[in-house]
Design a protein around this motif. Sequence first.
Motif, PDB file in Angstrom:
ATOM      1  N   ALA A  79      -7.723 -34.935 -11.267  1.00 56.32           N
ATOM      2  CA  ALA A  79      -7.098 -35.682 -10.172  1.00 56.32           C
ATOM      3  C   ALA A  79      -8.105 -35.815  -9.039  1.00 56.32           C
ATOM      4  O   ALA A  79      -9.220 -35.325  -9.116  1.00 56.32           O
ATOM      5  N   GLY A  80      -7.723 -36.483  -7.975  1.00 57.72           N
ATOM      6  CA  GLY A  80      -8.571 -36.598  -6.798  1.00 57.72           C
ATOM      7  C   GLY A  80      -9.183 -37.973  -6.677  1.00 57.72           C
ATOM      8  O   GLY A  80      -9.013 -38.829  -7.546  1.00 57.72           O
ATOM      9  N   PRO A  81      -9.900 -38.213  -5.617  1.00 58.15           N
ATOM     10  CA  PRO A  81     -10.424 -39.547  -5.345  1.00 58.15           C
ATOM     11  C   PRO A  81     -11.489 -40.009  -6.338  1.00 58.15           C
ATOM     12  O   PRO A  81     -11.649 -41.196  -6.557  1.00 58.15           O
ATOM     13  N   ASP A  82     -12.190 -39.080  -6.991  1.00 59.73           N
ATOM     14  CA  ASP A  82     -13.239 -39.463  -7.941  1.00 59.73           C
ATOM     15  C   ASP A  82     -12.763 -39.399  -9.393  1.00 59.73           C
ATOM     16  O   ASP A  82     -13.548 -39.600 -10.311  1.00 59.73           O
ATOM     17  N   ALA A  83     -11.494 -39.131  -9.614  1.00 61.42           N
ATOM     18  CA  ALA A  83     -10.981 -38.943 -10.981  1.00 61.42           C
ATOM     19  C   ALA A  83     -11.110 -40.204 -11.813  1.00 61.42           C
ATOM     20  O   ALA A  83     -11.487 -40.171 -12.975  1.00 61.42           O
ATOM     21  N   ASP A 124     -10.917 -35.069   2.317  1.00 63.19           N
ATOM     22  CA  ASP A 124     -11.177 -34.922   0.881  1.00 63.19           C
ATOM     23  C   ASP A 124     -12.274 -33.907   0.603  1.00 63.19           C
ATOM     24  O   ASP A 124     -12.288 -33.281  -0.456  1.00 63.19           O
ATOM     25  N   THR A 171     -10.379 -30.633   0.200  1.00 64.59           N
ATOM     26  CA  THR A 171      -9.192 -30.601  -0.640  1.00 64.59           C
ATOM     27  C   THR A 171      -9.547 -30.011  -1.996  1.00 64.59           C
ATOM     28  O   THR A 171     -10.572 -30.323  -2.571  1.00 64.59           O
ATOM     29  N   ILE A 172      -8.679 -29.165  -2.480  1.00 66.66           N
ATOM     30  CA  ILE A 172      -8.837 -28.616  -3.824  1.00 66.66           C
ATOM     31  C   ILE A 172      -7.921 -29.435  -4.719  1.00 66.66           C
ATOM     32  O   ILE A 172      -6.698 -29.375  -4.615  1.00 66.66           O
ATOM     33  N   TRP A 173      -8.535 -30.238  -5.586  1.00 61.76           N
ATOM     34  CA  TRP A 173      -7.780 -31.144  -6.443  1.00 61.76           C
ATOM     35  C   TRP A 173      -7.528 -30.487  -7.804  1.00 61.76           C
ATOM     36  O   TRP A 173      -8.401 -29.788  -8.324  1.00 61.76           O
ATOM     37  N   PRO A 174      -6.367 -30.752  -8.400  1.00 59.78           N
ATOM     38  CA  PRO A 174      -6.159 -30.294  -9.782  1.00 59.78           C
ATOM     39  C   PRO A 174      -7.162 -30.981 -10.700  1.00 59.78           C
ATOM     40  O   PRO A 174      -7.630 -32.084 -10.406  1.00 59.78           O
ATOM     41  N   GLN A 175      -7.495 -30.357 -11.789  1.00 57.73           N
ATOM     42  CA  GLN A 175      -8.478 -30.929 -12.713  1.00 57.73           C
ATOM     43  C   GLN A 175      -7.995 -32.298 -13.178  1.00 57.73           C
ATOM     44  O   GLN A 175      -6.851 -32.474 -13.575  1.00 57.73           O
ATOM     45  N   GLU A 186      -9.603 -39.505   6.067  1.00 58.60           N
ATOM     46  CA  GLU A 186      -9.282 -39.132   4.692  1.00 58.60           C
ATOM     47  C   GLU A 186     -10.529 -38.700   3.927  1.00 58.60           C
ATOM     48  O   GLU A 186     -10.486 -37.759   3.139  1.00 58.60           O
TER      49      GLU A 186
END
Length: 118
Positions: A108-112, A99, A102-106, A95
């Motif tokens: 969002a994502g593991p560091d959000a 990551d 991965t293109i995360w939405p603004q 994972e």
Amino acid sequence: DLWLPNIFDPWIEDRSRIRLLTHPRGLTLSPGTAKLYPTQEEHDPLDLDRARVVASEKDPIPVGILYANPDVPCYEEVRHAGRLRSVEMIRNGLESEFDKFTIWPQGAGPDAKSARLA
């Protein structure tokens, strides 16, 4: 066509097109096998310079241990490195690698979560 089922037939049918690289630290042949292959060469697998020369030659095709460095660990030695990995460790590692791509939405994502706390 990428699938060429008969690509090695010339070497199977004409054993003189195969050069067996033999050495006590490399490939050793039984007397019966040695009789089948007329083209043999004593080759020390510790000799990197000679391995490069042999690898660049096209015919006869060299078969045997081309190069081996006993000071460099094998894949299996590095892969396990003295510990077994649990399913959870493997999943987390995969994972983490996924990551990176991965293109995360603004927002969002593991560091959000850590970004919102800052």
